[in-house]
Design a protein around this motif. Structure first.
Motif, PDB file in Angstrom:
ATOM      1  N   ALA A   1       0.897  -1.150   0.000  1.00 40.13           N
ATOM      2  CA  ALA A   1       0.000   0.000   0.000  1.00 40.13           C
ATOM      3  C   ALA A   1       0.933   1.197   0.000  1.00 40.13           C
TER       4      ALA A   1
ATOM      5  N   SER B   1      -4.729 -10.691   4.265  1.00 42.86           N
ATOM      6  CA  SER B   1      -4.930 -10.027   2.987  1.00 42.86           C
ATOM      7  C   SER B   1      -4.977 -10.989   1.809  1.00 42.86           C
TER       8      SER B   1
ATOM      9  N   ASN C   1      -2.233  -3.099   4.821  1.00 42.27           N
ATOM     10  CA  ASN C   1      -3.522  -3.638   4.375  1.00 42.27           C
ATOM     11  C   ASN C   1      -4.611  -3.504   5.429  1.00 42.27           C
TER      12      ASN C   1
ATOM     13  N   THR D   1      -5.514  -0.344   0.089  1.00 43.60           N
ATOM     14  CA  THR D   1      -5.488  -1.794  -0.110  1.00 43.60           C
ATOM     15  C   THR D   1      -6.000  -2.555   1.113  1.00 43.60           C
TER      16      THR D   1
ATOM     17  N   ASN E   1      -5.909  -6.601  -9.057  1.00 46.66           N
ATOM     18  CA  ASN E   1      -6.654  -5.804  -8.087  1.00 46.66           C
ATOM     19  C   ASN E   1      -5.809  -4.588  -7.714  1.00 46.66           C
TER      20      ASN E   1
ATOM     21  N   ARG F   1      -3.955  -3.995  -5.318  1.00 43.31           N
ATOM     22  CA  ARG F   1      -2.667  -4.286  -4.698  1.00 43.31           C
ATOM     23  C   ARG F   1      -1.599  -4.662  -5.723  1.00 43.31           C
TER      24      ARG F   1
END
Length: 579
Positions: free
Chosen positions: A6, A249, A302, A308, A542, A544
């Motif tokens: 992140a 995560s 996360n 994220t 995604n 991330r």
């Protein structure tokens, strides 16, 4: 198993009480450096004297050999700031990031006992020009002491030289043979060509309560410890990996314990491991524990409103059970004089940004304090089960193309680091700044970061623009730094080796090559492992990984299960090549 960022930040007691601090000898910047590291009759002192005029300076580095005569010498240190050596004399200088290496000149390799040499250099800098805080001569820290046997960089297969039971050493890998897991070794040897690496030491993963006694007829913890004694090994590597709400995560490596099951984690997982490891029969065996990978870094990147963040990570941040669980493991295992705890620090593509690295180091320090003492921590490990290149030989963080820094490239994306070794060494300094002992050591998992094969570049990329330069020259051939599951094109990396670089205790193969990161499609199971789309080769990504393709191999089994196709690819792409 490693997740994207992140972004946008003796008994010799090992690494417990501070071994010493740099003492100023001269106002010009001469320092005597303190700390213990482990070679026979080795010792040295250094006087560093700088002449500074603002943005430039010269420095003399007088090193005196207090040990046996040397036929060749190598002096090393890390700069604290952005100092750059522009030219040098009385030695052959090389610099990578903050790290400087000076080898003896061709005309003067011998350094007699109690003799001195004084290499010097001219340099530039901006900001402050702080003197280096630590020097090593042929791997021995120059703190003025002698007689403490310290071992030069060795291969883990060298004969063991174990200390007396109850003593801790500075680097548990130095001079010790490392345990070869016969279960992994048999699988590797059964693969075509696998016999060439089947004798390499790998980590033993305790990833559920049942693994302590053995799963499906497999070896349990005592079996592995007994086998290690039978092999005459000096070190065994364990991954302690069953936190409540594990891997918040991702799904492929979720665990068996729910977010609130901290008591079960303590009583059914950590306590039995500590009891077995503390059996006096294993007192002469150095037990390296890699403690709960992925956990603490997830709380930084996360959770808590980060772009994220996941709901599961928010839960774990709120209940504090990651910190409480890790602290308990450090306390119970750190109380054993033969155990060396290493905590996970993600990898450079996860925590390498300023707003990730600093807060992560502080969280690690706070968690270690929760355990009762930072001396419960022997060191830290990066790149566990990940693919980040050990070193990027064809571009550096300070490079620019047509006035544009490589930090602005899409690949680097304003990160401070381009490879794992520079990241590990820098993170180490950050951790020392947060109160960890100056003798802490780092491990780097090199099991799958070789990136060989036809895709490996042989020189720098074109200097048409910064993206072409970085993409053409990078050895890490992933689609995106955030991709972590069964990456296509990867190869075996550097073989396990003790003390390969300043501040690095060892290159290790903690993730056994050939064991899957996660299934490429959903597979029902009783192991608590979910299906993560990052393991699906058709997945388009995604936030991330900035919505890139996953880069995963097809037809992968559940995490931890044998993946023959991946093992074969790792063999083919190995760098250094498998002989």
């Amino acid at each position: 198993m490693k997740h994207p960022p992140a972004r946008r930040r003796p008994g010799a007691r090992r690494r417990g009480a501070a071994a010493g601090a740099a003492a100023v000898l001269l106002a010009s910047g001469a320092v005597a450096l303190a700390q213990a590291q482990a070679s026979a009759a080795a010792g040295c002192t250094v006087e560093y004297t700088a002449n500074d005029w603002g943005t430039g300076f010269t420095a003399d580095v007088k090193v005196t050999n207090l040990g046996d005569a040397l036929s060749s010498w190598t002096l090393e240190w890390d700069f604290a700031g952005d100092q750059q050596v522009t030219n040098g004399w009385n030695g052959t200088f090389a610099q990578s990031g903050k790290h400087v290496t000076v080898k003896n000149p061709g005309w003067g390799g011998t350094l007699a006992a109690n003799a001195s040499v004084t290499p010097g250099f001219q340099g530039t800098y901006s900001g402050s020009n702080q003197a280096p805080s630590r020097f090593t001569l042929n791997g021995t820290v120059c703190d003025g002491s002698t007689g403490e046997p310290t071992d030069p960089p060795t291969d883990p297969t060298d004969p063991p030289t174990d200390p007396p039971a109850g003593d801790r050493v500075d680097n548990p890998y130095a001079g010790a043979e490392v345990y070869v897991n016969p279960e992994w070794s048999a699988k590797a040897a059964a693969e075509p060509g696998g016999g060439a690496v089947a004798n390499q030491p790998t980590g033993v993963w305790l990833d559920r309560i049942a693994a302590i006694e053995g799963v499906n007829g497999g070896m349990g913890l005592r079996d592995h410890l007994d086998e290690a004694l039978g092999q005459g090994a000096g070190v065994i590597q364990l991954v302690v990996y069953d936190l409540p709400g594990r891997d918040c995560s991702a799904l492929a490596s979720n665990g068996e314990l729910g977010p609130t099951e901290l008591d079960r984690y303590k009583s059914e997982f950590i306590d039995p491991i500590a009891e077995i490891a503390g059996d006096p029969k294993y007192a002469g065996l150095r037990i390296v524990t890699v403690v709960e990978i992925d956990s603490l870094p997830n709380l930084i990147t996360n959770a808590g409103g980060r772009p994220t963040a996941t709901a599961n990570c928010d839960v774990m941040k709120a209940n504090g059970n990651y910190e409480k669980g890790v602290a308990y493991a450090l306390q119970k295992l750190g109380a054993l004089s033969n155990v060396y705890n290493y905590i996970d620090i993600g990898h450079h593509g996860w925590l390498g940004w300023d707003d990730n690295l600093g807060p992560s180091a502080q969280l690690l320090a706070d968690t270690a304090d929760m355990s009762g003492s930072k001396s419960n921590v022997a060191g830290f490990i990066t790149n566990t089960a990940n693919y980040g290149a050990l070193k990027e030989p064809y571009f550096a963080i300070g490079d620019s193309v047509n006035g544009t820094s490589v930090r602005q490239s899409s690949w680097v994306d304003w990160n401070r680091y381009v490879d794992e070794q520079s990241y590990a060494q820098a993170f180490r300094q950050e951790l020392i700044g947060d109160g960890f002992d100056a003798g802490i050591g780092m491990l780097i998992d090199t099991s799958r970061n070789g990136w060989g094969g036809s895709g490996r570049p042989t020189g720098p990329g074109p200097q048409t623009d910064v993206n072409a330069y970085v993409d053409g020259g990078r050895t890490d051939r992933r689609i995106h730094l955030g991709n972590w599951c069964n990456q296509a094109g990867a190869g075996l990396g550097e073989r396990p080796k003790a003390a390969p670089a300043t501040g690095i205790d060892a290159y290790v193969w903690i993730k056994p090559p050939g064991e899957s990161d996660g299934a490429s499609s959903e597979i029902p199971n009783d192991e608590g492992k979910g299906f993560d789309r990052m393991c699906d080769p058709t997945y388009t990504g995604n936030p991330r990984n900035n919505n890139h393709m996953s880069g995963a191999l097809a037809d992968a089994p559940l995490s931890g299960h044998w993946f023959s196709a991946q093992f074969q690819e790792l063999l083919r792409n190995a760098n250094p090549p498998v002989q």
